[in-house]
Design an enzyme around this catalytic site. Sequence first.
Site, mmCIF file in Angstrom:
data_model
loop_
_atom_site.group_PDB
_atom_site.id
_atom_site.type_symbol
_atom_site.label_atom_id
_atom_site.label_comp_id
_atom_site.label_asym_id
_atom_site.label_seq_id
_atom_site.Cartn_x
_atom_site.Cartn_y
_atom_site.Cartn_z
ATOM 1 N N ASP A 32 1.051 -1.165 0.054
ATOM 2 C CA ASP A 32 0.143 -0.086 0.144
ATOM 3 C C ASP A 32 0.882 1.189 0.112
ATOM 4 O OD1 ASP A 32 -1.853 -2.073 0.438
ATOM 5 O OD2 ASP A 32 -2.962 -0.955 1.778
ATOM 6 N N LYS A 45 -6.907 3.528 -3.355
ATOM 7 C CA LYS A 45 -7.508 3.226 -1.966
ATOM 8 C C LYS A 45 -7.664 4.764 -1.450
ATOM 9 C CE LYS A 45 -5.322 1.938 2.607
ATOM 10 N NZ LYS A 45 -4.294 1.301 3.224
ATOM 11 N N LYS A 101 -10.326 0.374 -2.465
ATOM 12 C CA LYS A 101 -10.167 -0.082 -1.096
ATOM 13 C C LYS A 101 -10.550 1.395 -0.349
ATOM 14 C CE LYS A 101 -6.930 -1.420 2.479
ATOM 15 N NZ LYS A 101 -5.812 -1.761 2.896
#
Lengths: 295, 329
Positions: free
Chosen positions: B166, B229, B265
């Site tokens: 991430d 995300k 996400k």
Amino acid sequence: MSRLDVRKTYKLYIGGAFPRSESGRSYEVVSASGEFLANAAMGSRKDVRDAVVAARGALAKWSGATAYNRGQVLYRVAEVLEGRRAQFVEEVAASEGLSVRAAGAVVDAAVDRLVWYAGWTDKIAQVLGNLNPVAGPFFNVSAPEPTGVVGVLAPQGSSLLGLVSVVAPVIASGNTAVVVSSAARPLPAVTFSEVLATSDVPGGVVNIVTAQTAEVATWLAAHRDVNAIDLTGVAGAEGVDWAALEAEAAGNLKRVYRPTLADGAPVEPDWNADPGLGRIRAFVETKTVWHPKGL
Amino acid sequence: MVTVSTTTHTAQDLTAQARDVLGVSRLTNHALTSWLHGLPGVDQVGCEARAASLGTRSIKTTSKAWAIDTAIGMIDLTTLEGSDTVGKVRSLCAKALVPDPLDPTTPRPAAICVYGDMVATAKAALGDSGIHVAAVATAFPSGRASMPVKLADTRDAVEAGADEIDMVIDRGAFLSGDYLTVFNQIAEVKQACGTAHLKVIMETGELVTYDNVRRASYLSMLAGGDFIKTSTGKVQPAATLPVTLIMLEAVRDWRDLTGSQVGVKPAGGIKTTKDAIKYLVMVSEIAGDDWLAPEWFRFGASSLLNDLILQRQKLATGAYSGADYVTID
């Protein structure tokens, strides 16, 4: 020209706020002689669920407060209740079909009951606790601690004195309460929630849901996050089987305060009698600590 | 078991693909700016109204049971604190392996999300369970470090065994209009990821406008992100329904445009089952059912799992459950 009536629709009291019922329902409240008094919110199982969440959230702060502080707060509740005496007299008289004089005596008794329990908060440990004699070099101390979140089915008949008499002992020792008010006589409970909101009781310590007792009692009794339940209000409640509620409560080993029984059937106790310590004792747990004695 | 694409991309490949998408011969800041600013603007009022209306759907009984299990399977169970210890990461992994000891049929979350230095610990604790380990990298959460440091951070996590990375974008560069820098950084991190999945954190709470969220989504997908995300969870507001709606539209349109599917996400602030179900409704309505799988939609969350388990217990027993019946974490 005659003035228009201000017809009231009351709401619930959850977490220090006054939300409408999640279900959007309300019901008409009528006086003992059948006249329309007001609309009350008809709480649902989800309102009870929300009230339990609020009570659980308030528990740490309230149970952690000093007993002295809780006594001051309860005394403040008595002060504010007395300040709204006229409104309570009117509501009790209409709800219970009493004369103004008799209703006044009920309100005064409710104020006195609060003051009485306010005085008890910092004496519970002295009376229910103990320094136990043990055969060893230890201090052995037993002290009462609050049970946790307590569900209270408030009495159906005595809408103010009965209500105060079941709520005050629960919160005096540091529990938080989810109260299901009298179904047919909810107005004193609604006004009492306004008293709680304007005294120093932290939001969530007492949550009052006006509801049909039979509809929500099972959910409260079965709720896994409720630590004790007071079944006083099953007396006179339609369609409520208190033994079944006790069986539901066994799901997480709740403490159960049984209703007063006469010939096997639940009846409402005499609220003018000396309350004694029974209701305080029912909602505390005894913690015993062994501590080594130094020289 | 979540499958991960094993294709590796060099930064040159990604630049070449981007040139094709944009239809330019050289990928410049000017080309990126005119492409991103040529995207249709977001109707703020319409977007918020649509997100709010999708949040009013009533999901009950069997649908609710399905939604709860699906949501649990989509969780990236996260701990990203300075105070994280090896013990805490291990206990989080234990929770992922057995989310509810009272009910062995409870599904497992998709991944554990930790800082890079905890990857080896998490990997060892999870063994061959199939639960992924995701690591935050590139100077998370601020992203304020030089490129060699960010790349080293990424490689370190990948070498420790991270299945997913991430990364955070450089919001300073993005907001000052230096899109090429953001593109290059994502592309280089993607290359450093090797076979690991790359999630690109846009930190929408710092992007100010919905238009910027749309632009950042397209830029992240253009540069090779496998997931986009919302947030690090360290900035308020974190994930919101309208922002996620814009991102879901972006991945849907991106697949129509390029044929490749990118995941979404939302992370941060999603705490209740009710919230999670609202997101699932939105995924189905906006992106489509193709995205209703852990490969394509994840929740970055920690306390959400407990609430989902409580709701699951409520459905199973018929009585409201309480915090005494789930682990403290």
